[in-house]
Design a protein around this motif. Structure first.
Motif, mmCIF file in Angstrom:
data_model
loop_
_atom_site.group_PDB
_atom_site.id
_atom_site.type_symbol
_atom_site.label_atom_id
_atom_site.label_comp_id
_atom_site.label_asym_id
_atom_site.label_seq_id
_atom_site.Cartn_x
_atom_site.Cartn_y
_atom_site.Cartn_z
ATOM 1 N N ASN A 1 72.165 54.523 32.163
ATOM 2 C CA ASN A 1 71.319 54.133 33.290
ATOM 3 C C ASN A 1 70.416 55.254 33.757
ATOM 4 O O ASN A 1 69.258 55.019 34.108
ATOM 5 C CB ASN A 1 72.184 53.663 34.459
ATOM 6 N N VAL A 2 70.962 56.472 33.768
ATOM 7 C CA VAL A 2 70.157 57.606 34.230
ATOM 8 C C VAL A 2 68.987 57.835 33.276
ATOM 9 O O VAL A 2 67.854 58.061 33.703
ATOM 10 C CB VAL A 2 71.035 58.880 34.368
ATOM 11 N N LEU A 3 69.259 57.740 31.987
ATOM 12 C CA LEU A 3 68.192 57.945 31.002
ATOM 13 C C LEU A 3 67.091 56.896 31.165
ATOM 14 O O LEU A 3 65.898 57.209 31.131
ATOM 15 C CB LEU A 3 68.786 57.897 29.588
ATOM 16 N N GLU A 4 67.545 55.660 31.396
ATOM 17 C CA GLU A 4 66.573 54.579 31.574
ATOM 18 C C GLU A 4 65.725 54.838 32.820
ATOM 19 O O GLU A 4 64.503 54.700 32.800
ATOM 20 C CB GLU A 4 67.342 53.262 31.710
ATOM 21 N N HIS A 5 66.401 55.264 33.887
ATOM 22 C CA HIS A 5 65.721 55.572 35.145
ATOM 23 C C HIS A 5 64.719 56.712 34.934
ATOM 24 O O HIS A 5 63.568 56.652 35.384
ATOM 25 C CB HIS A 5 66.795 55.963 36.172
ATOM 26 N N PHE A 6 65.153 57.724 34.196
ATOM 27 C CA PHE A 6 64.315 58.884 33.915
ATOM 28 C C PHE A 6 63.069 58.459 33.121
ATOM 29 O O PHE A 6 61.936 58.801 33.472
ATOM 30 C CB PHE A 6 65.154 59.901 33.111
ATOM 31 N N ALA B 1 59.184 67.278 36.832
ATOM 32 C CA ALA B 1 58.398 66.138 37.344
ATOM 33 C C ALA B 1 59.337 65.073 37.921
ATOM 34 O O ALA B 1 59.072 64.465 38.959
ATOM 35 C CB ALA B 1 57.555 65.556 36.216
ATOM 36 N N PHE B 2 60.453 64.869 37.253
ATOM 37 C CA PHE B 2 61.416 63.864 37.697
ATOM 38 C C PHE B 2 62.027 64.258 39.043
ATOM 39 O O PHE B 2 62.106 63.454 39.967
ATOM 40 C CB PHE B 2 62.514 63.725 36.632
ATOM 41 N N LYS B 3 62.433 65.541 39.113
ATOM 42 C CA LYS B 3 63.082 66.010 40.347
ATOM 43 C C LYS B 3 62.109 65.932 41.520
ATOM 44 O O LYS B 3 62.488 65.593 42.634
ATOM 45 C CB LYS B 3 63.572 67.449 40.173
ATOM 46 N N ALA B 4 60.828 66.254 41.254
ATOM 47 C CA ALA B 4 59.838 66.245 42.336
ATOM 48 C C ALA B 4 59.684 64.844 42.916
ATOM 49 O O ALA B 4 59.434 64.667 44.108
ATOM 50 C CB ALA B 4 58.497 66.750 41.806
#
Ligand SMILES: Nc1nc2c(ncn2[C@@H]2O[C@H](COP(=O)(O)OP(=O)(O)OP(=O)(O)O)[C@@H](O)[C@H]2O)c(=O)[nH]1
Length: 420
Positions: free
Chosen positions: A376-381, A415-418
């Motif tokens: 799920n996290v990968l998909e979200h990312f 970019a993801f964390k931002a």
């Protein structure tokens, strides 16, 4: 001495804490509990307040264990309509009453990709899990079902074996469910393994339930739907769960991670025909069965059995109490199948006695959770807008050697964390 006696029927562990809190003023001269109930004798008569508390705490005790779970369920069900709640309740009741139609409908629900249905499925699963725990507790902690993974190359004789073996088990009073994991089903448009014509006798048996487990072609799909379907089958009273998979891909590794025992079926064929079988999968096997050991095939079956027996001695030991065994069977004559089941039960008994059984299941639960999170996290990312646009360009640069994979990963993660 003024003595009063009160009999209560919650578990005595609860009585201990309850007596400490509410009956400090009453000197107990005796209190004891069994799994059927608890009682105590105290040196003063219980007044109205005492009895009121007793009644209230008695009620609380029956909900005590469920309380945490019920809060979780409540949080999940908050947005549900009455109709949806009734639907889940109906499925749950039918399922634990052993109705096949409810089990089939429940599995269809967990396989749904619709987000609302997934929410309903999670609530249903939580209810089944709670039911499970209670049943296991009254079974002295012994698991309700034996989960067995069966794998082998195409044509190894899996379905012929399951048909024979499943019938043998149901005749001995077991309820058997067969979940056929076929990762190719999404591309071939239907599940090959789950095809009921492969297990003609068993599919007519009312104590057996055969179900393909569509996986949407992903390994994550295998993990999610199969694990959840196992729970539902167990909730429906099936005590032997056979999970079948073709041993030429990755799905068998996922299956090995969700079963108590992993069995590999190999035909009495030469090395070339077993090329597709990965070495790793042999290392996962708790039991290897050489199939078709009848007629002209008896001699090659014996030879292969000897070869595998020697080869398996060289493998790393995975259990303190069990060494993998190699047996010879024929689903045509029935030869060796009772003995194979005896070995499987021996494995189960040894694992249960040594607590390896329980710790393996606990580990599998955690693996299951982390697999789902990872997916799920990968998909979200990958779907995050600030990352999505940069992926093709950065992939190109990494492939061309313009920037290092580490730097590209750092840029995408930043970019993801931002954004989150
Ligand atoms: N002689 C003999 N033949 C068998 C035995 N079991 C299966 N066969 C034959 O082997 C062939 C393949 O058997 P299946 O049970 O369909 O094998 P499978 O592993 O389920 O095959 P896939 O469906 O392709 O994955 C069939 O022609 C069976 O009749 C056995 O015990 N003895």
């Amino acid at each position: 001495m003024n003595v009063s006696m009160l009999l209560l029927f919650p578990h005595h562990n609860f009585l201990r804490s309850f007596s400490k809190t509410f009956f400090r003023n009453y000197q107990f001269i005796f209190h004891s509990g069994t799994r059927f109930g608890s009682g105590f004798i105290c040196t003063r008569p219980l007044n109205y307040i005492g009895l009121y508390h007793a009644k209230w705490m008695l009620l609380l005790s029956s909900f005590k264990r469920k309380l945490g779970v019920q809060t979780t369920i409540k949080l999940h069900t908050e947005g549900f309509s009455d109709k949806e709640r009734r639907y889940v309740d109906k499925l749950y009741t039918g399922l634990i009453q052993g109705k096949r139609a409810s089990l089939a409908e429940a599995i269809t629900l967990i396989e749904s990709t619709h987000s609302r249905k997934r929410d309903l499925a999670q609530v249903l699963l939580q209810m089944v899990l709670t039911y499970h725990r209670e049943q296991e507790q009254s079974n002295k902690g012994k698991p309700l079902a034996f989960r067995v993974g069966l794998s082998g190359p195409p044509g190894a004789g899996k379905s012929t074996f399951i048909d024979y073996f499943g019938k043998m088990l149901t005749e001995n009073g077991h309820k058997v469910s067969v979940l056929a994991v076929d990762p190719s089903s999404s591309t071939s448009g239907g599940s090959l393994l789950g095809d009921k014509t492969r297990m003609i006798e068993l599919s007519k048996d009312m104590n057996a339930y055969i179900r393909p487990s569509p996986t949407r072609g992903t390994l994550g799909g295998v993990t999610r739907t199969t694990n959840e379907a196992i729970l539902l089958c167990e909730g429906g009273g099936y005590d032997v769960i056979l999970i079948e998979t073709v041993g030429v891909g990755q799905s068998e590794f996922a299956v090995a991670d969700m079963v108590d025992m992993f069995v590999l079926l190999l035909p009495p064929a030469g090395g070339d025909e077993l090329q597709g079988i990965k070495r790793g999968i042999i290392e996962m096997a708790d039991l290897v069965a050489i199939t078709k050991a009848d007629g002209d095939l008896i001699v090659p079956a014996r030879r292969i059995q000897t070869e595998y027996t020697s080869a398996m001695k060289l493998l790393r030991k995975r259990s303190k109490v069990w060494r993998p065994k190699v047996v010879r069977i024929s689903a045509r004559t029935g030869e060796g199948i009772t003995e194979m089941w005896d070995k499987m039960k021996e494995f189960q008994d040894l694992m249960l006695a040594s607590s390896e059984f329980i710790s393996k299941r606990q580990k599998q639960q955690k693996v299951w959770m982390w697999n789902l999170i990872q997916e799920n996290v990968l998909e979200h990312f990958q779907n995050c807008s600030s990352v999505k646009d940069q992926i093709p360009l950065l992939e190109e640069k990494v492939a061309a050697g313009d920037i290092s994979p580490g730097l590209a990963a750092d840029l995408l993660l930043k970019a993801f964390k931002a954004q989150n």
